[in-house]
Motif scaffolding. Structure first.
Motif, short mmCIF file in Angstrom:
data_model
loop_
_atom_site.label_atom_id
_atom_site.label_comp_id
_atom_site.label_asym_id
_atom_site.label_seq_id
_atom_site.Cartn_x
_atom_site.Cartn_y
_atom_site.Cartn_z
N PRO A 41 -2.91 17.08 1.89
CA PRO A 41 -3.14 18.27 2.11
C PRO A 41 -4.63 18.65 2.94
O PRO A 41 -5.62 18.09 2.49
N GLY A 42 -4.70 19.43 4.17
CA GLY A 42 -5.76 19.68 4.68
C GLY A 42 -6.32 18.37 5.62
O GLY A 42 -7.48 18.60 6.03
N LYS A 43 -5.83 17.20 5.49
CA LYS A 43 -6.49 16.24 6.16
C LYS A 43 -5.62 15.48 7.31
O LYS A 43 -4.49 15.99 7.37
N GLN A 44 -6.07 14.94 8.15
CA GLN A 44 -5.40 14.16 8.99
C GLN A 44 -4.51 13.04 8.74
O GLN A 44 -4.99 12.47 7.75
N ARG A 45 -3.72 12.83 9.64
CA ARG A 45 -2.56 11.82 9.34
C ARG A 45 -3.44 10.35 9.54
O ARG A 45 -4.17 10.35 10.44
N GLU A 46 -3.16 9.46 8.66
CA GLU A 46 -3.90 8.14 8.68
C GLU A 46 -3.14 7.19 8.51
O GLU A 46 -2.16 7.05 7.72
N LEU A 47 -3.46 6.01 9.06
CA LEU A 47 -2.85 4.35 9.24
C LEU A 47 -3.00 4.13 7.60
O LEU A 47 -4.36 4.08 7.46
N VAL A 48 -2.23 3.65 7.19
CA VAL A 48 -2.25 3.25 5.85
C VAL A 48 -2.19 1.57 5.74
O VAL A 48 -2.95 0.88 5.26
N ALA A 49 -1.16 1.02 6.44
CA ALA A 49 -0.64 -0.25 6.68
C ALA A 49 0.25 -0.49 7.95
O ALA A 49 0.95 0.34 8.29
N ARG A 50 0.15 -1.70 8.57
CA ARG A 50 0.92 -2.09 9.58
C ARG A 50 1.35 -3.45 9.56
O ARG A 50 0.47 -4.13 9.16
N ILE A 51 2.65 -3.77 9.81
CA ILE A 51 3.18 -5.31 10.03
C ILE A 51 3.52 -5.49 11.40
O ILE A 51 4.45 -4.68 11.80
N THR A 52 3.34 -6.31 12.02
CA THR A 52 3.85 -6.78 13.35
C THR A 52 5.27 -7.52 13.25
O THR A 52 5.61 -7.71 12.10
N ASN A 53 5.85 -7.83 14.22
CA ASN A 53 7.01 -8.30 14.31
C ASN A 53 6.97 -9.78 13.61
O ASN A 53 8.17 -10.27 13.00
N ASP A 54 5.96 -10.26 13.80
CA ASP A 54 5.57 -11.84 13.32
C ASP A 54 5.13 -11.84 11.93
O ASP A 54 4.78 -12.97 11.34
N GLY A 55 4.99 -10.68 11.23
CA GLY A 55 4.50 -10.75 10.06
C GLY A 55 2.99 -10.29 9.74
O GLY A 55 2.59 -10.36 8.52
N SER A 56 2.18 -10.32 10.90
CA SER A 56 0.70 -10.08 10.61
C SER A 56 0.60 -8.68 10.05
O SER A 56 1.23 -7.69 10.61
N THR A 57 -0.26 -8.43 9.24
CA THR A 57 -0.67 -7.12 8.42
C THR A 57 -2.07 -6.65 8.70
O THR A 57 -2.85 -7.64 8.94
N ASN A 58 -2.32 -5.55 8.72
CA ASN A 58 -3.69 -4.81 8.39
C ASN A 58 -3.47 -3.55 7.68
O ASN A 58 -2.39 -2.97 7.59
N TYR A 59 -4.66 -3.25 7.03
CA TYR A 59 -4.54 -2.14 6.04
C TYR A 59 -5.84 -1.45 6.37
O TYR A 59 -6.84 -1.71 6.90
N ALA A 60 -5.79 -0.22 5.93
CA ALA A 60 -6.74 0.70 5.92
C ALA A 60 -7.92 0.17 4.64
O ALA A 60 -7.48 -0.52 3.70
N ASP A 61 -9.12 0.37 4.79
CA ASP A 61 -10.09 -0.11 3.79
C ASP A 61 -9.87 0.37 2.41
O ASP A 61 -10.13 -0.30 1.40
N SER A 62 -9.33 1.72 2.42
CA SER A 62 -9.22 2.31 0.94
C SER A 62 -8.03 1.82 0.33
O SER A 62 -7.92 2.21 -0.80
N VAL A 63 -7.11 0.91 0.99
CA VAL A 63 -5.95 0.61 0.25
C VAL A 63 -5.96 -1.05 -0.07
O VAL A 63 -5.10 -1.40 -0.81
N LYS A 64 -6.96 -1.80 0.56
CA LYS A 64 -6.96 -3.26 0.58
C LYS A 64 -7.02 -3.64 -0.75
O LYS A 64 -7.77 -2.99 -1.76
N GLY A 65 -6.49 -4.59 -1.07
CA GLY A 65 -6.26 -5.27 -2.21
C GLY A 65 -5.32 -4.38 -3.29
O GLY A 65 -5.08 -4.79 -4.44
#
Length: 114
Positions: A41-65
């Motif tokens: 609420p009251g914030k912009q939409r942000e990326l949490v996590a993403r996975i490519t077609n070959d399974g590579s992933t990246n995460y927002a720092d706030s959710v890593k681990g």
């Protein structure tokens, strides 16, 4: 027409876990990257996590681990396992893909109580 349908949100206490699912249709799921975004609420939409077609992933720092994104191409589904949830993780979580056009699900609400 591409459709993304999220499920798995709900109310959980701090420190708890949830697993979100996003079922995709109308697209060749296996060739597309998939992402989870969230909007508090009251914030912009942000990326949490993403996975490519070959399974590579990246995460927002706030959710890593704490969060893990995965995909099951046989089921046309992407998952977000969320552990050690915090009140600041409270948000509507959206599934996203891009096939030349951006597609979004309607979102699923995650509420983490303290």
């Amino acid at each position: 027409q591409v459709q993304l349908v999220e499920s798995g949100g709900g109310l959980v206490q701090a420190g708890g876990s949830l697993r979100l699912s996003c079922a995709a249709s109308g697209m060749i799921f296996s060739i597309n990257a998939m992402g989870w975004y969230r909007q508090a609420p009251g914030k912009q939409r942000e990326l949490v996590a993403r996975i490519t077609n070959d399974g590579s992933t990246n995460y927002a720092d706030s959710v890593k681990g704490r969060f893990t994104i995965s995909r099951d191409n046989a089921k046309n589904t992407v998952y977000l396992q969320m552990n050690s949830l915090k009140p600041e993780d409270t948000a509507v979580y959206y599934c996203h893909t891009y096939t030349g056009v951006n597609y979004w699900g309607k979102g699923t609400l995650v509420t983490v109580s303290s």
